[in-house]
Design a protein around this motif. Structure first.
Motif: not given
Length: 314
Positions: A89-93, A229-233, A245-257
């Motif tokens: 749903k996003f056009k750029k990072v 993420l820049e490279w993925c775009f 696995g649930v981690t603070d890092y994943k919760i911070k960066w991920c928008n879908h579980h």
């Protein structure tokens, strides 16, 4: 088919390019609305099935079970929670960063990146399609040391290190075929962060990532994520899966579980097999009950227990 045969869905799909013979030859990604895998049907003699389990079937991948005799049944049991980044749903990072991170976190990320680049001689390299064999071997040795040191620092066991030679042999040809990639952050010629990823159409599966502990003050995990993420775009990848696995890092960066499931196949017309299958299913449900209540994975962690056992054994 042998008794209690186990398949690892994620591993088989992303690393071997196969699915277990219980499924039709088509796997779809419901997030990207694309077919990520198709092949010729793998024959399966259902009359030989006793008990077989398929681990880690993610709900965002659509699989179809083959037609099977009535006596062969399947139980689907929720096990782990997985996390991913949906970029569709996003056009750029910058759009994603604004949507996902707070202004404070974005400011901190940019500050750490500037500090890293001003104090070190930094370059970012993606190996995807080509890499010199000598550099590949060096990077895999460096990644091993990074993981070993990092997990020693955390006092936990890492399940990948005992199988390191297997991964070393597996990944090189996959990079050449663009089915895998290595992302490396160098300080001059010294690798300070390395991430191993596997690729399937527009989906990237992040498998191993680590950094040199001497660079911890720069928040290398966040800088690595930003560059990936820049490279993925740039490469038109739409999903970056950080797995279970649930981690603070994943919760911070991920928008879908999403949830991962175990599929247990068994022959119901055999009393002994049915009994053993029911016990196995109840064990899996009980483990998930403990996870849901933050007992298993929080209060009790297998990786810490394994580490302590290895320390006692010397």
């Amino acid at each position: 088919m042998e008794f209690d045969k186990k398949y690892r869905f994620f591993f088989d799909l992303f690393m071997r390019g196969t699915v277990s013979p219980f499924y039709a030859n088509r796997v779809g990604n419901v997030l990207t609305d694309e077919v990520v895998f198709s092949s010729e049907e793998t024959p399966l003699a259902f009359e030989n099935v006793k008990i077989s389990t398929v681990w880690d079937v993610p709900e965002y991948l659509e699989v179809s079970l083959k037609e099977r005799p009535e006596q062969v049944r399947v139980s689907k049991i929720r096990q782990y929670k997985g996390y991913l980044i949906d970029l569709s749903k996003f056009k750029k990072v910058e759009d994603y960063l604004t949507d996902q991170l707070s202004s404070r976190n974005r400011k901190k990320l940019r500050s750490k990146k500037r500090k890293l680049e001003s104090e070190c001689s930094i370059r970012y390299v993606f190996y995807h399609g080509q890499i010199e064999k000598d550099e590949y071997q060096r990077l895999f040795s460096e990644l091993y040391d990074m993981l070993d040191n990092r997990f020693e620092e955390k006092k936990t066991a890492n399940h990948n290190l005992p199988n390191w030679q297997y991964y070393r042999d597996l990944v090189y040809p996959m990079i050449l075929k663009k089915r895998a990639s290595l992302f490396v952050i160098y300080d001059q010629e010294k690798p300070i962060t390395i991430a191993l990823q596997f690729h399937l159409k527009q989906t990237v599966f992040s498998y191993i990532q680590s950094y040199h502990i001497d660079y911890s003050q720069y928040n290398m995990g966040d800088i690595c994520m930003l560059k990936r993420l820049e490279w993925c775009f740039e490469q038109d990848f739409r999903v970056l899966d950080l797995s279970m696995g649930v981690t603070d890092y994943k919760i911070k960066w991920c928008n879908h579980h999403y949830d991962l499931y175990f599929h247990v196949f068994y022959k119901a017309n055999s009393i002994s097999t049915l009994f053993k299958a029911k016990i196995q299913c109840e064990k899996l449900r009980f483990k998930q009950y403990l996870r849901d209540r933050n007992i298993l994975g929080k209060l009790v962690r297998y990786d810490k227990i394994k580490y302590r056992i290895r320390q006692l054994r010397g």
